[in-house]
Design a protein around this motif. Sequence first.
Motif, mmCIF file in Angstrom:
data_model
loop_
_atom_site.group_PDB
_atom_site.id
_atom_site.type_symbol
_atom_site.label_atom_id
_atom_site.label_comp_id
_atom_site.label_asym_id
_atom_site.label_seq_id
_atom_site.Cartn_x
_atom_site.Cartn_y
_atom_site.Cartn_z
ATOM 1 N N THR A 156 17.830 -9.363 -8.646
ATOM 2 C CA THR A 156 16.840 -9.994 -8.401
ATOM 3 C C THR A 156 16.287 -9.826 -7.048
ATOM 4 O O THR A 156 14.935 -9.618 -6.663
ATOM 5 N N VAL A 157 16.973 -9.532 -6.244
ATOM 6 C CA VAL A 157 16.564 -9.030 -4.815
ATOM 7 C C VAL A 157 15.954 -7.712 -4.721
ATOM 8 O O VAL A 157 15.083 -7.336 -4.202
ATOM 9 N N ALA A 158 16.558 -6.873 -5.689
ATOM 10 C CA ALA A 158 16.272 -5.278 -5.930
ATOM 11 C C ALA A 158 14.691 -5.426 -6.547
ATOM 12 O O ALA A 158 13.823 -4.690 -5.899
ATOM 13 N N LEU A 159 14.392 -6.359 -7.479
ATOM 14 C CA LEU A 159 13.195 -6.499 -7.969
ATOM 15 C C LEU A 159 11.998 -6.905 -7.061
ATOM 16 O O LEU A 159 11.093 -6.380 -7.172
ATOM 17 N N GLY A 160 12.473 -7.956 -6.332
ATOM 18 C CA GLY A 160 11.589 -8.287 -5.308
ATOM 19 C C GLY A 160 11.231 -7.210 -4.133
ATOM 20 O O GLY A 160 10.202 -7.324 -3.845
ATOM 21 N N PHE A 161 12.076 -6.334 -3.777
ATOM 22 C CA PHE A 161 11.936 -5.380 -3.177
ATOM 23 C C PHE A 161 10.764 -4.367 -3.677
ATOM 24 O O PHE A 161 9.925 -3.958 -2.932
ATOM 25 N N VAL A 162 11.167 -4.145 -4.631
ATOM 26 C CA VAL A 162 10.341 -3.226 -5.533
ATOM 27 C C VAL A 162 8.853 -3.702 -5.515
ATOM 28 O O VAL A 162 7.757 -2.784 -5.351
ATOM 29 N N PHE A 163 8.838 -5.024 -5.733
ATOM 30 C CA PHE A 163 7.500 -5.635 -6.003
ATOM 31 C C PHE A 163 6.550 -5.439 -4.915
ATOM 32 O O PHE A 163 5.373 -5.252 -4.551
ATOM 33 N N LEU A 164 7.142 -5.433 -3.551
ATOM 34 C CA LEU A 164 6.559 -5.659 -2.224
ATOM 35 C C LEU A 164 6.457 -4.095 -1.968
ATOM 36 O O LEU A 164 5.156 -3.889 -1.440
ATOM 37 N N CYS A 165 7.065 -3.144 -2.475
ATOM 38 C CA CYS A 165 6.841 -1.819 -2.328
ATOM 39 C C CYS A 165 5.374 -1.312 -3.086
ATOM 40 O O CYS A 165 4.556 -0.681 -2.638
ATOM 41 N N PHE A 166 5.343 -1.867 -4.214
ATOM 42 C CA PHE A 166 4.261 -1.722 -5.048
ATOM 43 C C PHE A 166 2.999 -2.274 -4.430
ATOM 44 O O PHE A 166 1.756 -1.753 -4.431
ATOM 45 N N GLN A 167 2.967 -3.414 -3.773
ATOM 46 C CA GLN A 167 1.730 -4.053 -3.224
ATOM 47 C C GLN A 167 1.552 -3.528 -1.811
ATOM 48 O O GLN A 167 0.423 -3.407 -1.619
ATOM 49 N N ALA A 168 2.462 -2.967 -1.183
ATOM 50 C CA ALA A 168 2.034 -2.087 -0.104
ATOM 51 C C ALA A 168 1.144 -0.806 -0.691
ATOM 52 O O ALA A 168 -0.013 -0.633 0.209
ATOM 53 N N PHE A 169 1.733 -0.313 -1.646
ATOM 54 C CA PHE A 169 0.979 0.901 -2.208
ATOM 55 C C PHE A 169 -0.391 0.324 -2.535
ATOM 56 O O PHE A 169 -1.549 0.945 -2.329
ATOM 57 N N GLU A 170 -0.676 -0.908 -3.203
ATOM 58 C CA GLU A 170 -1.641 -1.437 -3.798
ATOM 59 C C GLU A 170 -2.884 -1.691 -2.680
ATOM 60 O O GLU A 170 -3.812 -1.291 -2.730
ATOM 61 N N TYR A 171 -2.209 -2.272 -1.439
ATOM 62 C CA TYR A 171 -2.889 -2.202 -0.385
ATOM 63 C C TYR A 171 -3.673 -1.064 0.354
ATOM 64 O O TYR A 171 -4.753 -0.660 1.061
ATOM 65 N N TYR A 172 -2.854 -0.027 0.138
ATOM 66 C CA TYR A 172 -3.324 1.200 0.949
ATOM 67 C C TYR A 172 -4.380 1.794 -0.116
ATOM 68 O O TYR A 172 -5.432 2.353 0.618
ATOM 69 N N HIS A 173 -3.961 1.729 -1.240
ATOM 70 C CA HIS A 173 -5.079 2.242 -2.456
ATOM 71 C C HIS A 173 -6.201 1.434 -1.975
ATOM 72 O O HIS A 173 -7.591 2.130 -2.043
ATOM 73 N N ALA A 174 -6.356 0.113 -1.871
ATOM 74 C CA ALA A 174 -7.483 -0.802 -1.574
ATOM 75 C C ALA A 174 -8.273 -0.284 -0.517
ATOM 76 O O ALA A 174 -9.579 -0.068 -0.401
ATOM 77 N N TYR A 175 -7.567 -0.343 0.585
ATOM 78 C CA TYR A 175 -8.516 0.312 1.880
ATOM 79 C C TYR A 175 -9.019 1.638 1.900
ATOM 80 O O TYR A 175 -9.786 1.979 2.431
ATOM 81 N N HIS A 176 -8.146 2.561 1.464
ATOM 82 C CA HIS A 176 -8.460 4.085 1.625
ATOM 83 C C HIS A 176 -9.207 4.580 0.493
ATOM 84 O O HIS A 176 -9.967 5.594 0.667
ATOM 85 N N GLU A 177 -9.107 4.035 -0.756
ATOM 86 C CA GLU A 177 -9.646 4.620 -1.880
ATOM 87 C C GLU A 177 -10.831 3.780 -2.550
ATOM 88 O O GLU A 177 -11.771 4.283 -3.163
ATOM 89 N N LEU A 178 -10.683 2.500 -2.238
ATOM 90 C CA LEU A 178 -11.778 1.650 -2.890
ATOM 91 C C LEU A 178 -12.567 0.950 -1.859
ATOM 92 O O LEU A 178 -13.718 0.317 -2.207
ATOM 93 N N ASN A 179 -12.257 1.348 -0.479
ATOM 94 C CA ASN A 179 -13.095 0.401 0.527
ATOM 95 C C ASN A 179 -12.977 -1.114 0.420
ATOM 96 O O ASN A 179 -13.948 -1.654 0.831
ATOM 97 N N LEU A 180 -12.133 -1.598 -0.271
ATOM 98 C CA LEU A 180 -11.778 -3.041 -0.272
ATOM 99 C C LEU A 180 -10.935 -3.110 0.894
ATOM 100 O O LEU A 180 -9.861 -3.033 0.996
ATOM 101 N N LYS A 181 -11.630 -4.183 1.618
ATOM 102 C CA LYS A 181 -10.812 -4.593 2.952
ATOM 103 C C LYS A 181 -11.011 -6.087 2.916
ATOM 104 O O LYS A 181 -11.766 -6.777 2.158
ATOM 105 N N LEU A 182 -10.358 -6.701 3.895
ATOM 106 C CA LEU A 182 -10.452 -8.293 4.424
ATOM 107 C C LEU A 182 -11.765 -8.468 4.581
ATOM 108 O O LEU A 182 -12.217 -9.776 4.556
ATOM 109 N N THR A 183 -12.736 -7.433 5.149
ATOM 110 C CA THR A 183 -13.869 -8.101 5.496
ATOM 111 C C THR A 183 -15.043 -7.805 4.544
ATOM 112 O O THR A 183 -16.421 -7.668 4.847
ATOM 113 N N SER A 184 -14.428 -7.383 3.304
ATOM 114 C CA SER A 184 -15.239 -7.249 1.946
ATOM 115 C C SER A 184 -15.924 -8.538 1.213
ATOM 116 O O SER A 184 -15.833 -8.732 0.398
ATOM 117 N N GLY A 185 -16.725 -9.123 2.090
ATOM 118 C CA GLY A 185 -17.276 -10.386 1.519
ATOM 119 C C GLY A 185 -16.249 -11.401 1.034
ATOM 120 O O GLY A 185 -14.893 -11.304 1.369
#
Length: 284
Positions: free
Chosen positions: A187-216
């Motif tokens: 369970t702990v390992a699955l939670g850690f992997v989830f956070l790693c994927f979410q970190a990658f998702e945020y990187y993708h959003a900011y640098h490739e989609l231009n989706l930011k906290l300030t995007s409306g």
Amino acid sequence: MSSNSTPYYYVPPLSRHPVMAAIGLIAFGFGMVGWVNHTSWGGSMAIAGVLWVLYVLYHWFGDTIAESNAGKNGVNVDVSYRWSMAWFIFSEIMFFAAFFSALFYARNIAMPWMGDVESKLIWPNFSAVWPNDGPAGLVAPFETMGPWPIPTINTLLLLSSGVTITFAHHALVKNHMKQAIIGLAATVALGFVFLCFQAFEYYHAYHELNLKLTSGIYGSTFFMLTGFHGFHVFLGGTMLAIVLRRLIRGDFTAEHHFAFEGAAWYWHFVDVVWLGLYICVYWM
């Protein structure tokens, strides 16, 4: 080991921990005020406040664990812990309900209002279709985050973690400690992997989609909901890691293991919130 047959309600002695925690929280609050106002000391003070609170919590929970292992917590204390955890989770439900309500209001009430006939006189080019970059054209163009592949993978990860922690709980109740340890570690390992994927998702959003906290309103609700959920996954994973350590060293028995149960309740709550996020944020 604690015994649920203890006939009295254990009242701990006077403690320094509440005052010390309050000092850390006050420092954090003042630090955040300074940080958002771009002072030179704000960020350092906020971080110092967080580290101080973590230091206090480490010792505070250590004392609580020592009391439990010394057999001071009977059935009355156990009931208090259960009610306390239940109310804590209820407060977290209300916390997320506020953000889901903001999303609902923006999407189903405010946006149609801005697209009605009268509003067309002010914003003639605005199209009331979710998501959008607002009627005034002040938000930089961005792309939305779809449900595939990372959000769907993370959904499978959290659903799988719900299965593994339930397996661990049933194993613990049956006094199968090795199986309980394996299930909880998974369970702990699955939670850690989830956070790693979410970190990658945020990187993708900011640098490739231009989706930011300030995007409306779309960007702010997306990052507030998913970001706070990620923080809760981190908090729940930390709780489970501590419980895992205690399970390995033999703190729990088949009859006495509320720390495990409380952390499991919290983890199931995190799972349910994610399902709501997955549907309302990524699909709708």
